[in-house]
Design a protein around this motif. Structure first.
Motif, short mmCIF file in Angstrom:
data_model
loop_
_atom_site.label_atom_id
_atom_site.label_comp_id
_atom_site.label_asym_id
_atom_site.label_seq_id
_atom_site.Cartn_x
_atom_site.Cartn_y
_atom_site.Cartn_z
N VAL A 23 23.41 21.52 26.81
CA VAL A 23 22.30 22.51 26.96
C VAL A 23 21.10 22.02 25.99
N ARG A 24 19.80 22.19 26.44
CA ARG A 24 18.64 21.80 26.30
C ARG A 24 17.75 22.87 25.66
N LEU A 25 17.45 23.00 24.50
CA LEU A 25 16.40 24.06 23.92
C LEU A 25 15.01 23.63 24.04
N LEU A 26 14.09 24.40 24.90
CA LEU A 26 12.73 23.94 25.03
C LEU A 26 11.75 25.22 24.97
N ASN A 27 10.44 24.32 24.65
CA ASN A 27 9.35 25.26 24.47
C ASN A 27 8.60 25.65 25.42
N THR A 28 8.39 26.92 25.92
CA THR A 28 7.44 27.08 27.06
C THR A 28 5.69 26.97 26.63
N MET A 29 5.73 26.92 25.29
CA MET A 29 4.29 26.71 24.90
C MET A 29 4.08 25.49 24.82
N ASP A 30 5.11 24.34 24.86
CA ASP A 30 4.71 23.03 24.71
C ASP A 30 5.82 22.06 25.52
N PRO A 31 5.82 22.19 26.68
CA PRO A 31 7.02 21.88 27.56
C PRO A 31 7.28 20.54 27.36
N SER A 32 6.46 19.60 27.11
CA SER A 32 6.56 18.16 26.92
C SER A 32 7.45 17.79 25.60
N PRO B 288 10.20 17.21 23.13
CA PRO B 288 11.58 17.12 23.40
C PRO B 288 12.82 18.02 23.23
N GLY B 289 12.51 18.89 22.17
CA GLY B 289 13.43 19.98 22.06
C GLY B 289 14.68 19.43 21.38
#
Ligand code: ADP
Ligand code: ASP
Ligand code: MG
Length: 438
Positions: free
Chosen positions: A271-280, A282-283
């Motif tokens: 499961v990867r948690l990622l940020n739509t405001m900063d997609p690059s 690493p999360g």
């Protein structure tokens, strides 16, 4: 194939919906799970609350502001008149349907049906938008495959066979689109996976489809060392073990629904948690491996009640704990934390629906006292006691000036929990953060 879930803020405006569509197109063939636009479910809860109290003007007021918000989204999202018309027609049908619920009796089933409308609207707006950009998506209606049992657990066999069939019927889809949160109950009525449940939907979908990865896209760059709403200078945690993530989610890290880790863990799907405001950015990667021997994060769970149960005899007689647990079992109330001594036991609960009955029954064989307005603070890491030491002392040391009601350690390798008063929560979280993550 990956499962990508976008939360309320990530689809919260025309601009954000466009951004999600771009991220999904970049991914290629995937399952896109959407929450309702931010604020929508809260408004639907409010409308349901007004209608169940027969306050029709109250419900109308909330419904009108919701209409305005969606009208603004439609005019900002679509360039073409045809898409605007189709979206408006759909939204009008939803709002008239909700308005009609003001007439006649308003049942709990009606309330659940209203709550389902947020995710139905966001997915429809997205599908029309994708189409306008030349992307044909296949809708997998959650109400056709997502179901819970009479006990409120996901009916995995049913979900698996229905969802797989829907996917197999559309093998060439460029992108699948589905609603988070909403489901059917065992009688076929409308239901949901509780607030924040779209994460859980994504995890269940990923598990039954054997996804390569489940991505939870939200408004922050992964799981932080503490809750940024209360703690200063938090930072993202790169890797978490499934067990650590489960503890954090259960003990209040709002970024993940409490049940969301289990299906992914059972099927070993990262499961990867990622940020739509900063997609690059690493999360956070949640998987079967993660660095051990270090504290990863601290979370807090509010609205906890502690029940101290003292045995009538001097020593904890054989059978005493059995009677205690039997009482909680009878009233379907889960225990979160416990501490025992020679003469008694203190347990904590977060569901106080049956508190009076529980206390009444316990008083039949023990002396009972209750502390409410408490908070569990949970220090989480892969903390095998054979291999690492000092973290427990550091946590206790950090809290030297905070009154601690109880401590629990050793139930698993993954946490040290303390119980403090609600008024001490923010102070305790910041003290722990300063000590553990400097
Ligand atoms: P979504 O609507 O995308 O599901 P949520 O609001 O449910 O998003 O979850 C994201 C929020 O969780 C963040 O904005 C943050 O305020 C909160 N949060 C609480 N604890 C943590 C934590 N330890 N790390 C990151 N975010 C956290
Ligand atoms: N829309 C639902 C809620 O606000 C589900 C979710 O966002 O995960 O709780
Ligand atoms: Mg959420």
């Amino acid at each position: 194939m990956k499962v990508l879930k976008f939360g309320g803020t990530s689809v919260g405006s025309a601009e954000r919906i466009r951004n999600v569509a771009a991220l999904a197109r970049r991914e290629g063939r995937c399952v896109l799970v959407l929450s309702a636009m931010s604020g929508t479910t809260n408004s639907l809860v409010e409308i349901g609350g007004y209608l169940s109290r027969h306050n029709v003007p109250g419900a109308q007021e909330v419904l009108n502001s919701l209409r305005q918000k969606y009208a603004a989204t439609v005019s900002g999202l679509y360039a073409g008149e045809d898409e605007k018309r189709r979206a408006t027609e759909y939204l009008d049908s939803v709002f008239s349907f909700i308005a009609q619920k003001a007439e006649g009796d308003f049942t709990p089933a009606d309330e659940k049906e209203i709550l389902a409308q947020g995710e139905l609207m966001s997915t429809m707006l997205m599908q029309i938008y994708l189409e306008s950009r030349g992307v044909t998506s296949v809708m997998l209606p959650a109400l056709d495959y997502m179901r819970i049992t009479a006990d409120g657990e996901p009916d995995m066999k049913y979900i698996s066979s229905r969802l797989r069939r829907l996917v197999e019927q559309n093998p060439d889809a460029g992108l699948y689109l589905t609603q988070g949160y909403i489901c059917r109950n065992s009688q076929g009525g409308f239901d949901n996976l509780r607030r924040g449940g779209s994460d859980y939907s994504a995890s269940i979908i990923g598990a039954v489809l054997g996804a390569d990865e489940i991505q939870i896209w939200t408004d922050i760059d992964g799981m932080h060392t503490g809750d940024p709403r209360y703690v200063e200078n938090t930072r993202p945690v790169g890797h978490l073990h499934f067990e650590e993530a489960a503890e954090l989610a259960y003990f209040g890290a709002k970024i993940l629904h409490p049940s969301c880790v289990l299906p992914a863990k059972l099927h070993n799907i990262p499961v990867r948690l990622l940020n739509t405001m900063d997609p690059s950015a690493p999360g956070t990667l949640i998987a079967n491996f993660a660095p051990d021997g270090i504290v990863k994060a601290v979370a807090a769970k509010d609205n906890i009640t502690a029940i101290k149960i003292k045995s009538g005899r001097m020593l904890l007689a054989y059978g005493f704990l059995h009677r205690v647990f039997e009482t909680f079992d009878k009233y379907h109330t889960a225990i979160d934390m416990m501490a025992t001594s020679e003469v008694g036991v203190t347990v904590t609960i977060d569901n106080t629906e049956y508190l009076a009955d529980i206390v009444d029954t316990l008083k039949g064989f023990a002396t009972v006292s209750v502390d409410s307005d408490m908070v569990i603070i949970c220090v989480v890491g892969d903390l095998d006691w054979h291999e690492s030491s000092g973290y427990c002392a550091d946590a206790v040391e950090a809290l030297r000036d905070v009154p601690v009601r109880m401590i629990s350690y050793g139930g698993s390798n993954y946490n040290v929990s303390v119980l403090v008063r609600a008024e001490d929560k923010v102070r305790a979280l910041n003290l722990l953060s300063d000590k553990l993550f400097k």
